[in-house]
Design an enzyme around this catalytic site. Structure first.
Site, PDB file in Angstrom:
ATOM      1  N   TYR A   1       0.819  -1.214   0.000  1.00  0.00           N
ATOM      2  CA  TYR A   1       0.000   0.000   0.000  1.00  0.00           C
ATOM      3  C   TYR A   1       0.848   1.257   0.000  1.00  0.00           C
ATOM      4  CZ  TYR A   1      -4.360  -2.450   0.656  1.00  0.00           C
ATOM      5  OH  TYR A   1      -5.457  -3.239   0.468  1.00  0.00           O
TER       6      TYR A   1
ATOM      7  N   TYR B   1     -14.754  -4.356   2.304  1.00  0.00           N
ATOM      8  CA  TYR B   1     -13.375  -4.770   2.037  1.00  0.00           C
ATOM      9  C   TYR B   1     -13.212  -6.210   2.529  1.00  0.00           C
ATOM     10  CZ  TYR B   1      -8.392  -5.390   2.039  1.00  0.00           C
ATOM     11  OH  TYR B   1      -7.144  -5.901   1.798  1.00  0.00           O
TER      12      TYR B   1
ATOM     13  N   ASP C   1     -17.766 -12.216   7.329  1.00  0.00           N
ATOM     14  CA  ASP C   1     -16.329 -11.962   7.306  1.00  0.00           C
ATOM     15  C   ASP C   1     -15.973 -11.267   8.616  1.00  0.00           C
ATOM     16  OD1 ASP C   1     -13.764 -11.066   7.035  1.00  0.00           O
ATOM     17  OD2 ASP C   1     -14.025 -10.171   5.057  1.00  0.00           O
TER      18      ASP C   1
ATOM     19  N   LYS D   1      -6.507 -12.210  11.265  1.00  0.00           N
ATOM     20  CA  LYS D   1      -6.057 -11.093  12.100  1.00  0.00           C
ATOM     21  C   LYS D   1      -5.849 -11.451  13.580  1.00  0.00           C
ATOM     22  CE  LYS D   1      -6.865  -7.298   9.077  1.00  0.00           C
ATOM     23  NZ  LYS D   1      -7.922  -6.990   8.145  1.00  0.00           N
TER      24      LYS D   1
HETATM   25  C1  PLP Z   1      -7.946  -7.365   6.604  1.00  0.00           C
HETATM   26  C2  PLP Z   1      -9.225  -7.946   6.151  1.00  0.00           C
HETATM   27  C3  PLP Z   1      -9.254  -8.980   5.204  1.00  0.00           C
HETATM   28  C4  PLP Z   1      -8.011  -9.484   4.513  1.00  0.00           C
HETATM   29  O1  PLP Z   1      -7.152 -10.106   5.394  1.00  0.00           O
HETATM   30  P1  PLP Z   1      -5.594 -10.258   5.003  1.00  0.00           P
HETATM   31  O2  PLP Z   1      -5.039 -11.128   6.067  1.00  0.00           O
HETATM   32  O3  PLP Z   1      -5.036  -8.864   5.035  1.00  0.00           O
HETATM   33  O4  PLP Z   1      -5.542 -10.871   3.655  1.00  0.00           O
HETATM   34  C5  PLP Z   1     -10.486  -9.514   4.873  1.00  0.00           C
HETATM   35  N1  PLP Z   1     -11.619  -9.078   5.439  1.00  0.00           N
HETATM   36  C6  PLP Z   1     -11.632  -8.087   6.352  1.00  0.00           C
HETATM   37  C7  PLP Z   1     -12.930  -7.664   6.958  1.00  0.00           C
HETATM   38  C8  PLP Z   1     -10.438  -7.478   6.728  1.00  0.00           C
HETATM   39  O5  PLP Z   1     -10.464  -6.472   7.610  1.00  0.00           O
END
Ligand code: PLP
Length: 422
Positions: free
Chosen positions: A15, A143, A235, A264
């Site tokens: 980024y 996202y 997600d 995460k």
């Molecule tokens: C960060 C994020 C992703 C992508 O995860 P990465 O480990 O960075 O590939 C997918 N969905 C959400 C909601 C996110 O915040």
């Protein structure tokens, strides 16, 4: 040669426009919410290192558990073989997830967790003989990651711009509210024969600007999907593991999704690991004597034992009474700041979900991500020893739960100072 000079010879940062990027700050160690650079300068990590760190840096308990696992078994192919950390983690995660989740599929980051969820849903309809159901429903500013499938179901933006004509076609909807919910439901019902699944970030769109929306309207969308035979994917890559005040954001809903994506905070932010969980209905659609119905997906590092051990250690900490108290404490501190700052003339809006608070800077008409204000704010906080990465004109705090009230007060005070000075 300094580390920065060596970095500039060989590294391409994420980024980052490498032509005129500020030089990166070399970090040599971390402890709790602090990161230390090579000159000993201390930074408060107020964004949890891109939202991954929930218990603080270099946590001694996670480090010890990782170290044990590393000297026992570092990795093994996960097709045809299994191991204790992967099984144990699945046994502990499944009952913690809202609803009746039955199986865990491992990957190694959030984007691939999303890819697997999408493949599970699209192939589900293929396997069950409903081949016309192949469109995904998603939020316009969502996202879900940076790989092609995840990018496709994310909002079109400056990030996806060079690839837009290669991304698959998605049905995008606005965030639900009192005014548009009936028309959204009508639209979704009308598309039921085409829609394979609905993917959503529950309660808060993260990278889309920390946009928050109410559980009741999401619940109505989920009810509509259930009624119309549309699979649902939560997600929770960003919202999982206490971020929104409950272990998972979907606990705040009455309806349950078919699939969860996690990453995460999963390992406490120490190692890359992704999880896609699903219920029995999804899993069973892949059981067949027909080999073509197999989920042909996997990664070299699927279910890495060291990452699983880190996750088990992180779960131990997450489930401790003290962590629940910290989550509540951060929430309460944010709420007090909210009241204090909400009427400031430079605050266009302010919102909070659990341990996340976001405020939108009044900019008149210029709200672009590329605007100078973003960089000005970023540097202002860095100079004050705080890592905050505004999304355009939106400043948000998303700290590790162990952050002290004193450090929170310092961040709030620095934001207030920025409001006066910038
Ligand atoms: C960060 C994020 C992703 C992508 O995860 P990465 O480990 O960075 O590939 C997918 N969905 C959400 C909601 C996110 O915040």
């Amino acid at each position: 040669m300094s580390l920065v000079e060596r970095d500039q010879k060989v590294i391409w940062h994420p980024y980052t426009q490498m032509k005129d990027a500020q030089t990166p700050i070399p970090i040599v160690s971390g402890a709790g919410v602090y990161l230390f650079d090579e000159n000993g300068k201390k930074y408060i990590d107020a964004v949890s290192s891109w939202w991954v760190n929930i218990h603080g840096h270099a946590h001694p308990y996670i480090a010890a558990q990782v170290s044990l696992q590393l000297s026992e078994l570092e990795h093994v192919i996960f097709a045809g073989f299994t191991h204790e950390p992967a099984v144990r983690l699945a046994e502990r995660l499944l009952p913690l997830l809202p609803g009746k989740q039955e199986k865990i599929f491992y990957t190694d980051n959030g984007s691939t967790a999303v890819e697997v969820a999408l493949k599970m849903c699209l192939q589900y309809w293929n396997n069950t003989g409903n081949k016309q159901k192949k469109k995904v429903l998603a939020f316009r500013d969502a996202y879900h990651g940076d790989t092609f499938g995840a990018m496709s179901v994310s909002g079109r933006s400056i990030f996806t711009n060079p690839f837009n004509d290669l991304l698959f076609d998605v049905e995008f909807i606005d965030l639900p509210n009192q005014n548009n919910i009936s028309s959204l439901i009508a639209r979704i019902s009308g598309l039921k024969s085409e829609l394979a699944c609905f993917i959503f970030e529950p309660l808060i769109l993260g990278a889309g600007g920390m946009q928050m929306y109410e559980a009741t309207y999401l619940d109505q969308l989920l009810a509509c999907c259930i009624e119309n035979d549309i699979l649902t994917i939560a997600d929770e890559v960003m919202t999982g593991f206490g971020r929104t005040g409950t272990y998972f954001a979907c606990e705040q809903l009455t309806h349950r999704p078919d699939i969860f994506c996690l990453s995460k905070g999963l390992t406490g932010g120490t190692m890359p690991l992704g999880v896609t969980s699903c219920n029995q209905k999804i899993f069973e659609a892949f059981l067949s004597d027909d080999k073509l119905k197999t989920l042909y997906h996997g990664h070299s590092f699927t279910a890495n034992p060291v990452a699983c051990a880190a996750s088990l250690a992180s779960l131990d900490i997450l489930l401790a009474e003290e962590t629940l108290m910290n989550i509540q404490r951060v929430k309460d501190q944010h709420s007090q700041f909210f009241e204090q700052i909400k009427n400031h003339p430079k605050v266009r809006s302010i919102r909070q979900t659990g341990t996340i608070i976001a405020l939108e800077w009044e900019t008149g008409n210029d709200t672009s991500y590329l605007s100078g204000l973003r960089d000005q704010l970023y540097n202002y906080f860095l100079t004050s020893g705080i890592i905050l990465r505004p999304l355009g004109n939106i400043i948000y705090i998303l700290p590790p739960y162990v952050i002290s009230n004193e450090d929170l007060a310092y961040i709030y005070q620095t934001i207030q100072q920025a409001l006066e000075e910038i």
